[in-house]
Design a protein around this motif. Sequence first.
Motif, mmCIF file in Angstrom:
data_model
loop_
_atom_site.group_PDB
_atom_site.id
_atom_site.type_symbol
_atom_site.label_atom_id
_atom_site.label_comp_id
_atom_site.label_asym_id
_atom_site.label_seq_id
_atom_site.Cartn_x
_atom_site.Cartn_y
_atom_site.Cartn_z
ATOM 1 N N ALA A 1 0.607 -1.197 -0.302
ATOM 2 C CA ALA A 1 0.269 0.179 0.086
ATOM 3 C C ALA A 1 0.680 1.522 -0.221
ATOM 4 O O ALA A 1 0.285 2.809 -0.520
ATOM 5 N N LYS B 1 2.421 1.614 -3.412
ATOM 6 C CA LYS B 1 1.750 2.486 -4.338
ATOM 7 C C LYS B 1 1.121 3.644 -4.337
ATOM 8 O O LYS B 1 1.035 4.430 -5.322
ATOM 9 N N GLU B 2 0.898 3.730 -2.880
ATOM 10 C CA GLU B 2 1.105 5.403 -2.849
ATOM 11 C C GLU B 2 2.004 6.014 -2.728
ATOM 12 O O GLU B 2 1.885 7.657 -3.425
ATOM 13 N N GLU C 1 1.995 9.322 -5.494
ATOM 14 C CA GLU C 1 2.332 10.659 -5.888
ATOM 15 C C GLU C 1 3.699 11.332 -6.660
ATOM 16 O O GLU C 1 3.463 11.863 -7.127
#
Length: 255
Positions: free
Chosen positions: A77, A80-81, A85
């Motif tokens: 997670a 992926k973030e 960004e």
Amino acid sequence: MSRYVLPLSVLGTAVGGAVLLKDFVSGGACPSKATIPGKTVIVTGANTGIGKQTALELAKRGGNIILACRDMEKYEAAAKEIRGETLNHRVNARHLDLASLKSIREFAVKVTEEEEHVHILINNAAVMRCPHWTTEDGFEMQLGVNYLGHFLLTNLLLDKLKASAPSRIINVSSLAHVAGHIDFEDLNWEKRKYDTKAAYCQSKLAIVLSTKELSRRLQGTGVTVNALHPGVARTELGRHTGMHSSAFSSFTLVS
């Protein structure tokens, strides 16, 4: 009106002091605009807190970032973030449990086989003032994760770092090391009553001492080694202490 002057003055002083303290503990923004395209960076403990922000910043600067992780769901997670960004697709998570020597060895083998270079190793992951837990191999948890796990990881990747020179190793310690004392007769707290604070300080002192010695041994190899105190921030590291539960700490500590 005069009766309100003193209380308002005290309140103003308190608020002003809190703001100054917040500025002091937060430190300054990094002024460097350097980029690291093509550089491979490993960051342990990068799904949250300082490790995640470090990985995010280095991803912005173009690095190939490896989030070394124990909980793959959380790390996937986070990866992926960070990819979303920064628009840097070279951000990936790999399993690493620093409380398991077996896991550390498996991680190092995969990195050595699959990565052409490792330019930067950031040993960031830590546990702080947890109960008297032990690692999979029977070491006191804070010493085992904060110091021993990173010590083994660093040495297993040392040849790769040397071959990738100029390269660097960055060990995240703490100002708490100044209160540390290493009891070589009872490293795992089997003979004494367990002191969570003293155990944490011992682990951070071990990091500083080993960093100095490794730096000496690696002179002339193109690999630099440094330890640092990261400042004070509101992260999950203090979850066993309750240090972030008060309104004052929530205001003054940096998110």
